[in-house]
Design a protein around this motif. Sequence first.
Motif, PDB file in Angstrom:
ATOM      1  N   GLU A  49      -2.575   0.558   7.909  1.00 28.96           N
ATOM      2  CA  GLU A  49      -1.627  -0.515   7.598  1.00 28.96           C
ATOM      3  C   GLU A  49      -0.381  -0.001   6.877  1.00 28.96           C
ATOM      4  OE1 GLU A  49      -3.099  -3.487   4.872  1.00 28.96           O
ATOM      5  OE2 GLU A  49      -1.115  -4.407   4.777  1.00 28.96           O
TER       6      GLU A  49
ATOM      7  N   HIS B  55       2.980  -6.777   5.059  1.00 31.57           N
ATOM      8  CA  HIS B  55       1.583  -6.343   5.252  1.00 31.57           C
ATOM      9  C   HIS B  55       1.158  -6.553   6.705  1.00 31.57           C
ATOM     10  CE1 HIS B  55       0.236  -5.802   0.998  1.00 31.57           C
ATOM     11  NE2 HIS B  55       1.346  -6.499   0.801  1.00 31.57           N
ATOM     12  N   GLN B  56      -0.013  -5.968   7.023  1.00 33.24           N
ATOM     13  CA  GLN B  56      -0.636  -6.200   8.333  1.00 33.24           C
ATOM     14  C   GLN B  56      -2.045  -6.718   8.063  1.00 33.24           C
ATOM     15  OE1 GLN B  56       1.676  -5.542  10.707  1.00 33.24           O
ATOM     16  NE2 GLN B  56       2.902  -4.661   9.065  1.00 33.24           N
TER      17      GLN B  56
ATOM     18  N   HIS C 276       0.829  -1.226   0.000  1.00 33.88           N
ATOM     19  CA  HIS C 276       0.000   0.000   0.000  1.00 33.88           C
ATOM     20  C   HIS C 276       0.860   1.272   0.000  1.00 33.88           C
ATOM     21  CE1 HIS C 276      -3.024  -3.050   0.810  1.00 33.88           C
ATOM     22  NE2 HIS C 276      -2.240  -3.468   1.790  1.00 33.88           N
TER      23      HIS C 276
END
Length: 227
Positions: free
Chosen positions: A59, A123-124, A44
Amino acid sequence: MKKHIMELLMGCFLLVCFYYLSREAAVVTVEMNQKKVIVVDCGHGGSDPGMIGIDGLKEKDFNLAIGLKVKESLEKRDFQVVMTRDTDTGLYEEASNNKKAQDMQKRILLIQEVKPVLTVSIHQNSYEDSRVKGPQVFYYRDSPQGEKLAKILQEKLNEYLQVERPREAKGNTTYYLLRRSPGVLNIVECGFLTNPEEATMLSHEEYQQKVAEAVADGVVQYMNGMK
Ligand SMILES: [Zn+2]
């Protein structure tokens, strides 16, 4: 006159020697600089915040903070690291009418150009049930090497983060990056931003560092197994 010719000849001889010696040195330098290249992809960024966790946590911020630490840890272990992004930006162009698609395509293009030994995408996670927590690593289901790396990374994360109920690495065939990556790629979901306890831990630099060390040590173990 004879003396001058001798001096000229000596000068030429020294120049030729110098040329060959410097060429040798250049070859040695190139060989020494041939470090293994790893792409660290921070998911992202820019207009795409990724998952939104408790208290509006984004995130993208966690991915960048942890990704930069992964870069540092890998460099300490003598890898060369290429980041897909190292600021709060996406890889899309502002004028694009499908920023998300362009962003993902550009990440794949970068991997194609760099040809790394492997890519780690940070990522989360999030889930409607806030009790759900724990790191999890995803690999492309049809990639035995991807699976091998994922199992090592998962094991390291479970160990370093002292995870109470450890998860297992999981195969997947639908995630765009996993499907499209030309080489080994793992998606590392470091934890759940929807779990208050884990979100707090992920906010701490020390915990982020542990995640980074787990990933970097996992990469070393995987590469040692490749020799
Ligand atoms: Zn994500």
